[in-house]
Design a protein around this motif. Structure first.
Motif, PDB file in Angstrom:
ATOM      1  N   ARG A   6       0.944  -1.144   0.078  1.00 33.69           N
ATOM      2  CA  ARG A   6       0.057   0.087  -0.097  1.00 33.69           C
ATOM      3  C   ARG A   6       0.999   1.308   0.116  1.00 33.69           C
ATOM      4  NH1 ARG A   6      -1.570   2.652   4.324  1.00 33.69           N
ATOM      5  NH2 ARG A   6      -1.494   0.980   5.548  1.00 33.69           N
ATOM      6  N   LEU A   7       1.938   1.221   0.799  1.00 31.24           N
ATOM      7  CA  LEU A   7       2.758   2.490   0.796  1.00 31.24           C
ATOM      8  C   LEU A   7       3.466   2.778  -0.484  1.00 31.24           C
ATOM      9  CD1 LEU A   7       4.047   2.201   4.616  1.00 31.24           C
ATOM     10  CD2 LEU A   7       2.679   3.959   3.755  1.00 31.24           C
ATOM     11  N   ALA A   8       3.843   1.463  -0.911  1.00 31.81           N
ATOM     12  CA  ALA A   8       4.761   1.682  -1.942  1.00 31.81           C
ATOM     13  C   ALA A   8       3.981   2.158  -3.341  1.00 31.81           C
ATOM     14  CB  ALA A   8       5.296   0.165  -2.481  1.00 31.81           C
ATOM     15  N   SER A   9       2.594   1.928  -3.414  1.00 30.37           N
ATOM     16  CA  SER A   9       1.951   2.398  -4.499  1.00 30.37           C
ATOM     17  C   SER A   9       1.238   3.713  -4.353  1.00 30.37           C
ATOM     18  CB  SER A   9       0.725   1.280  -4.583  1.00 30.37           C
ATOM     19  OG  SER A   9      -0.119   1.385  -3.748  1.00 30.37           O
ATOM     20  N   GLN A  10       1.474   4.552  -3.188  1.00 30.33           N
ATOM     21  CA  GLN A  10       0.907   5.692  -2.972  1.00 30.33           C
ATOM     22  C   GLN A  10       1.682   6.897  -3.712  1.00 30.33           C
ATOM     23  OE1 GLN A  10       0.644   5.932   1.520  1.00 30.33           O
ATOM     24  NE2 GLN A  10      -1.399   5.074   1.474  1.00 30.33           N
ATOM     25  N   VAL A  14       9.225   5.300  -3.966  1.00 32.95           N
ATOM     26  CA  VAL A  14       9.157   5.167  -2.557  1.00 32.95           C
ATOM     27  C   VAL A  14      10.374   4.327  -2.025  1.00 32.95           C
ATOM     28  CG1 VAL A  14       8.133   4.139  -0.535  1.00 32.95           C
ATOM     29  CG2 VAL A  14       6.705   5.160  -2.356  1.00 32.95           C
ATOM     30  N   ILE A  15      11.149   4.766  -1.125  1.00 31.89           N
ATOM     31  CA  ILE A  15      12.367   4.163  -0.668  1.00 31.89           C
ATOM     32  C   ILE A  15      12.008   3.816   0.891  1.00 31.89           C
ATOM     33  CG2 ILE A  15      14.651   4.346  -0.105  1.00 31.89           C
ATOM     34  CD1 ILE A  15      14.598   6.750  -2.160  1.00 31.89           C
ATOM     35  N   THR A  39       9.402   9.523  -1.593  1.00 33.20           N
ATOM     36  CA  THR A  39       8.988   9.138  -0.312  1.00 33.20           C
ATOM     37  C   THR A  39       9.958   8.333   0.242  1.00 33.20           C
ATOM     38  OG1 THR A  39       6.769   9.763  -1.026  1.00 33.20           O
ATOM     39  CG2 THR A  39       7.061   8.474   0.993  1.00 33.20           C
ATOM     40  N   VAL A  40      10.443   8.811   1.639  1.00 28.24           N
ATOM     41  CA  VAL A  40      11.319   7.695   2.153  1.00 28.24           C
ATOM     42  C   VAL A  40      10.431   7.256   3.473  1.00 28.24           C
ATOM     43  CG1 VAL A  40      13.440   7.477   3.594  1.00 28.24           C
ATOM     44  CG2 VAL A  40      13.263   9.024   1.651  1.00 28.24           C
ATOM     45  N   VAL A  41      10.311   6.045   3.653  1.00 27.53           N
ATOM     46  CA  VAL A  41       9.543   5.260   4.727  1.00 27.53           C
ATOM     47  C   VAL A  41      10.791   5.051   5.763  1.00 27.53           C
ATOM     48  CG1 VAL A  41       8.156   3.714   5.503  1.00 27.53           C
ATOM     49  CG2 VAL A  41       7.715   4.683   3.330  1.00 27.53           C
ATOM     50  N   ASP A  42      10.858   5.508   6.705  1.00 28.34           N
ATOM     51  CA  ASP A  42      11.815   5.321   7.724  1.00 28.34           C
ATOM     52  C   ASP A  42      11.308   4.182   8.792  1.00 28.34           C
ATOM     53  OD1 ASP A  42      13.731   5.084   9.814  1.00 28.34           O
ATOM     54  OD2 ASP A  42      13.961   7.249   9.864  1.00 28.34           O
ATOM     55  N   LEU A  43      11.440   2.818   8.605  1.00 25.41           N
ATOM     56  CA  LEU A  43      11.298   2.019   9.344  1.00 25.41           C
ATOM     57  C   LEU A  43      11.432   1.829  10.690  1.00 25.41           C
ATOM     58  CD1 LEU A  43      11.885  -0.983   6.847  1.00 25.41           C
ATOM     59  CD2 LEU A  43      10.117   0.361   7.113  1.00 25.41           C
ATOM     60  N   PRO A  67      18.033  -0.648   1.690  1.00 22.79           N
ATOM     61  CA  PRO A  67      17.087  -0.100   1.335  1.00 22.79           C
ATOM     62  C   PRO A  67      16.218  -0.984   0.330  1.00 22.79           C
ATOM     63  CG  PRO A  67      18.968   0.611   0.283  1.00 22.79           C
ATOM     64  CD  PRO A  67      19.560  -0.290   1.333  1.00 22.79           C
ATOM     65  N   ALA A  68      14.999  -0.610   0.191  1.00 18.97           N
ATOM     66  CA  ALA A  68      14.281  -1.170  -0.943  1.00 18.97           C
ATOM     67  C   ALA A  68      13.471  -0.019  -1.749  1.00 18.97           C
ATOM     68  CB  ALA A  68      13.253  -2.066  -0.482  1.00 18.97           C
TER      69      ALA A  68
END
Length: 103
Positions: A6-10, A14-15, A39-43, A67-68
């Motif tokens: 979901r996050l990757a498709s927004q 997206v990283i 957009t960087v998603v900091d896990l 990173p992905a």
């Protein structure tokens, strides 16, 4: 896995990364230099970050899973794959097709 998808498709780019991932910082800088607002998603900052990192490791077939990089909702891979695409000239096309570059 659903949250990752979901996050990757927004957004167009997206990283998924962590604070301590130097390669995540490197690939983020590359996109900035190309004029892409990734957009960087900091896990580390996400309550479900560890769960997402495990899902990414399974998806990428390696650990760690960051990173992905996702472009246009599709998994591209890690920094090495992004750099390979950049050096071959294919990254710009992918970014244009995803709507991340307009030039």
């Amino acid at each position: 896995m659903d949250r990752v998808t979901r996050l990757a498709s927004q957004r167009a780019v997206v990283i998924f990364s962590t604070n301590s991932c130097c390669m995540g910082h490197t690939v983020t800088q590359l996109f900035r230099q190309l004029g892409v607002n990734a957009t960087v998603v900091d896990l580390d900052e996400d309550p479900r970050g560890k769960e997402m990192e495990k899902a990414l490791a399974r998806l990428m077939g390696r650990s760690p899973g960051v990173p992905a990089v996702f472009i246009g909702g599709r998994l591209v891979g890690s920094t090495d794959k992004v750099m390979s695409l950049h050096l071959s000239g294919s990254l710009d096309t992918m970014l244009r097709n995803a709507g991340a570059l307009w030039v």
